[in-house]
Design a protein around this motif. Structure first.
Motif, short mmCIF file in Angstrom:
data_model
loop_
_atom_site.label_atom_id
_atom_site.label_comp_id
_atom_site.label_asym_id
_atom_site.label_seq_id
_atom_site.Cartn_x
_atom_site.Cartn_y
_atom_site.Cartn_z
N LEU A 286 6.71 9.92 15.69
CA LEU A 286 7.84 8.98 15.76
C LEU A 286 7.87 8.06 14.54
CD1 LEU A 286 7.76 8.03 19.55
CD2 LEU A 286 9.55 9.31 18.37
N LEU A 287 6.69 7.57 14.16
CA LEU A 287 6.64 6.68 13.00
C LEU A 287 7.10 7.39 11.74
CD1 LEU A 287 3.25 4.85 13.67
CD2 LEU A 287 5.54 3.83 13.75
N ARG A 288 6.68 8.61 11.59
CA ARG A 288 7.06 9.37 10.38
C ARG A 288 8.57 9.56 10.31
NH1 ARG A 288 5.91 10.12 5.18
NH2 ARG A 288 5.67 12.30 4.55
N ARG A 289 9.19 9.72 11.47
CA ARG A 289 10.63 9.99 11.50
C ARG A 289 11.47 8.73 11.30
NH1 ARG A 289 11.56 12.84 17.08
NH2 ARG A 289 13.73 12.66 16.43
N PHE A 290 10.99 7.59 11.83
CA PHE A 290 11.88 6.44 11.92
C PHE A 290 11.46 5.23 11.09
CE2 PHE A 290 12.50 8.69 16.04
CZ PHE A 290 13.82 9.06 15.83
N VAL A 291 10.21 5.16 10.64
CA VAL A 291 9.77 4.00 9.86
C VAL A 291 10.14 4.22 8.40
CG1 VAL A 291 7.73 2.75 9.04
CG2 VAL A 291 7.91 3.41 11.45
N PRO A 292 10.65 3.20 7.72
CA PRO A 292 10.97 3.35 6.29
C PRO A 292 9.76 3.81 5.49
CG PRO A 292 11.89 1.31 7.15
CD PRO A 292 11.04 1.88 8.24
N ALA A 293 10.02 4.59 4.46
CA ALA A 293 8.94 5.21 3.70
C ALA A 293 7.96 4.19 3.14
CB ALA A 293 9.53 6.05 2.56
N SER A 294 8.47 3.08 2.63
CA SER A 294 7.58 2.07 2.03
C SER A 294 6.66 1.45 3.07
CB SER A 294 8.40 0.98 1.35
OG SER A 294 9.27 0.35 2.28
N ALA A 295 7.20 1.21 4.27
CA ALA A 295 6.39 0.63 5.34
C ALA A 295 5.36 1.64 5.83
CB ALA A 295 7.28 0.17 6.48
N PHE A 296 5.76 2.89 5.93
CA PHE A 296 4.83 3.93 6.37
C PHE A 296 3.70 4.08 5.36
CE2 PHE A 296 3.12 8.12 7.00
CZ PHE A 296 3.13 8.28 8.38
N ASP A 297 4.04 4.06 4.07
CA ASP A 297 3.04 4.17 3.02
C ASP A 297 2.02 3.03 3.11
OD1 ASP A 297 2.29 3.22 0.02
OD2 ASP A 297 2.51 5.39 0.06
N LYS A 298 2.50 1.82 3.30
CA LYS A 298 1.62 0.66 3.40
C LYS A 298 0.70 0.78 4.61
CE LYS A 298 1.74 -4.41 3.59
NZ LYS A 298 2.63 -5.61 3.61
N SER A 299 1.25 1.19 5.73
CA SER A 299 0.45 1.34 6.96
C SER A 299 -0.60 2.42 6.80
CB SER A 299 1.37 1.67 8.13
OG SER A 299 0.62 1.91 9.31
N LEU A 300 -0.23 3.54 6.20
CA LEU A 300 -1.18 4.65 6.01
C LEU A 300 -2.35 4.22 5.15
CD1 LEU A 300 -0.50 8.35 5.61
CD2 LEU A 300 -1.85 7.26 3.83
N ARG A 301 -2.08 3.50 4.09
CA ARG A 301 -3.16 3.05 3.21
C ARG A 301 -4.08 2.08 3.95
NH1 ARG A 301 -3.03 4.66 -1.78
NH2 ARG A 301 -4.47 3.01 -2.47
N LYS A 302 -3.51 1.22 4.76
CA LYS A 302 -4.32 0.28 5.51
C LYS A 302 -5.20 1.01 6.53
CE LYS A 302 -3.99 -3.78 8.53
NZ LYS A 302 -3.06 -4.74 9.19
N GLN A 303 -4.62 1.97 7.24
CA GLN A 303 -5.37 2.72 8.24
C GLN A 303 -6.52 3.50 7.63
OE1 GLN A 303 -5.05 2.67 11.60
NE2 GLN A 303 -3.51 1.08 11.36
N ASN A 304 -6.35 3.93 6.38
CA ASN A 304 -7.37 4.72 5.71
C ASN A 304 -8.28 3.90 4.80
OD1 ASN A 304 -6.93 7.83 6.19
ND2 ASN A 304 -4.90 6.94 6.04
N GLY A 305 -8.18 2.57 4.91
CA GLY A 305 -9.06 1.69 4.16
C GLY A 305 -8.85 1.74 2.67
N LEU A 306 -7.63 2.02 2.24
CA LEU A 306 -7.32 2.14 0.82
C LEU A 306 -6.68 0.85 0.31
CD1 LEU A 306 -5.78 5.73 0.85
CD2 LEU A 306 -8.11 5.08 0.21
N PRO A 307 -6.94 0.44 -0.92
CA PRO A 307 -6.34 -0.81 -1.43
C PRO A 307 -4.83 -0.70 -1.52
CG PRO A 307 -7.40 0.44 -3.20
CD PRO A 307 -7.79 1.11 -1.92
N ALA A 308 -4.17 -1.82 -1.30
CA ALA A 308 -2.71 -1.84 -1.34
C ALA A 308 -2.20 -1.56 -2.73
CB ALA A 308 -2.19 -3.18 -0.83
#
Length: 271
Positions: free
Chosen positions: A249-271
């Motif tokens: 659901l997130l992949r389909r409906f969340v804006p790409a920039s927000a999804f990118d930021k969330s993915l990096r945070k979940q994977n412990g990657l620097p912003a």
């Protein structure tokens, strides 16, 4: 075939984990189930017939399908589950290692599918369930090559489904998230380790192990496979478990920039 006798199922990679649970769930639902493992294993006591097959070997796959048809006379359901993982920086793997990964996860699916399709066409019906992953939908830092195999399976499955509908055959995807199996213990390691990725790779190992410890039971995925296998009019894809549904659901409906930021945070990657 009917609800009390849904037919004959073939499940690859059925010796452990998701494949093992899937074979058992299908058998409990009335299917006559044949499972495969790369190496010979003891016969199971739950009614599942185990056969040896290396999905990277054309002759082995041909013999598997021949033996199942010789014994059961038909194959109504194919579950392509066999697969391997790989974690590390994408540039840490040689092309030889990448090709070996694709040989199991992608070309293995093609080999078994192509071997089964003539029988399904003769029957005028059949269902193929391909095990993908949420990593077939989203980016996967330090699992780029593994995610690529799952992205490939997604495109292959959706396209193949359109080709096979005139023959009464449907192809569907099941997309698990993290599942409590020994998957992380069987992950391949890059064959060209680079010091620059040591810290990130170690961090991803920790994140993956924690996620798997709290992930879905294999039976959750198995029940989703059963649903995909028996739905009169199947959907193209089935997310398996709460996390997988959320990611989809997130992949389909969340804006790409927000999804990118969330993915990096979940994977412990620097912003």
């Amino acid at each position: 075939m009917n609800k009390t006798n849904p037919g004959v199922a073939l499940v690859t990679g059925a010796s452990t984990g998701i494949g093992h649970a899937t074979a058992k769930t299908l058998q409990n639902a009335g299917f006559r189930v044949f499972g495969t493992s790369r190496r010979a294993v003891a016969q199971r006591t739950d009614g599942v017939t185990m056969l040896t097959c290396d999905v990277t070997d054309d002759r082995s796959v041909a013999k598997l399908v021949y033996d199942v048809l010789a014994e059961a006379g038909r194959i109504d359901l194919l579950v392509n589950n066999a697969g391997v993982g790989l974690i590390g920086g994408a540039e840490e793997s040689s092309t030889v290692q990448a090709q070996a990964l694709f040989d199991v996860n992608v070309f293995g699916v093609l080999r078994v599918t192509n071997a089964v399709l003539p029988a399904m066409r003769r029957q005028g019906k059949g269902r193929i369930v391909n095990l993908s992953s949420v990593l077939g939908l989203i980016p996967a830092p330090y699992s780029a090559l593994y995610a690529s195999t799952k992205h490939a399976i997604e495109g292959y499955s959706e396209s193949l489904d359109h080709e096979l509908r005139p023959f009464g055959i449907r192809v569907v995807l099941v997309e698990p998230a993290y599942t409590r199996t020994s998957f992380e213990e069987n992950l391949a390691r890059p064959d060209n380790l680079l010091d620059v990725y040591d810290a990130a790779r170690a961090g991803m190992d920790v994140i993956m192990r924690k996620a798997i410890e709290t992930g879905d039971a294999p039976e959750v995925v198995a029940e989703t496979v059963l649903k995909a296998a028996t739905a009169p009019v199947p959907r193209g894809r089935y997310a398996a478990g709460k996390m997988a549904r959320q990611v989809s659901l997130l992949r389909r409906f969340v804006p790409a920039s927000a999804f990118d930021k969330s993915l990096r945070k979940q994977n412990g990657l620097p912003a």
